[in-house]
Design a protein around this motif. Sequence first.
Motif, PDB file in Angstrom:
ATOM      1  N   ASN A 130     -18.850  -0.072   6.352  1.00  0.00           N
ATOM      2  CA  ASN A 130     -19.956  -0.980   6.058  1.00  0.00           C
ATOM      3  C   ASN A 130     -20.017  -1.263   4.558  1.00  0.00           C
ATOM      4  N   SER A 186     -21.109  -4.012   3.318  1.00  0.00           N
ATOM      5  CA  SER A 186     -22.290  -4.829   3.027  1.00  0.00           C
ATOM      6  C   SER A 186     -23.429  -4.013   2.430  1.00  0.00           C
ATOM      7  N   LEU A 187     -23.423  -2.711   2.629  1.00  0.00           N
ATOM      8  CA  LEU A 187     -24.423  -1.850   2.006  1.00  0.00           C
ATOM      9  C   LEU A 187     -24.411  -1.989   0.487  1.00  0.00           C
ATOM     10  N   TYR A 188     -23.287  -2.423  -0.066  1.00  0.00           N
ATOM     11  CA  TYR A 188     -23.105  -2.481  -1.511  1.00  0.00           C
ATOM     12  C   TYR A 188     -23.138  -3.898  -2.087  1.00  0.00           C
ATOM     13  N   GLN A 203     -19.038  -9.307   7.599  1.00  0.00           N
ATOM     14  CA  GLN A 203     -20.178  -8.863   6.790  1.00  0.00           C
ATOM     15  C   GLN A 203     -20.536  -9.905   5.726  1.00  0.00           C
TER      16      GLN A 203
END
Length: 154
Positions: A66, A68-70, A138
């Motif tokens: 993931n 997209s967390l960043y 993402q």
Amino acid sequence: MDCCLHRQIAHITDHLFLSSAAAVSGERVCGLNITNVINCTMDIPNLHMPGIDCIQIHVDDLPNANLSLYFDSVSDKIAQIHQRGGKTLVHCVAGVRQSASLCIAYLMKYYHKTLEDAYRHVKQKRLVIHPNFSFWSQLIQYERRIFRIEVDSG
């Protein structure tokens, strides 16, 4: 992968650079006046040099990762560094997937580029980029969120 492209440090903007880990050396970083390095690898150590701030984001190039967390935090960090007059280098192992995706997210958020335009811009500067399917998905979701694009359910 072409050796020259592998060792290239691409100028994405006047303050943002993208490369593979193999291209990162103290001499090259100093020569480009880079002040910050964002290392997007699982186990390649950060560059340790006086005056160079490094952060490491542990995201592997896997379909279930993931990234997209960043997107927001890295984009905001790059923008803050730029506001202070600094320059940022983002790298992953090959400079193709994680780091390229983060540069694309930054251009979308701070340059208001569509995903397609941001991708083309980064691809023009570093020909070898190729976000994996998961990172691309993402980025599509990120574009929808930041530009408030409604998905047609019909």
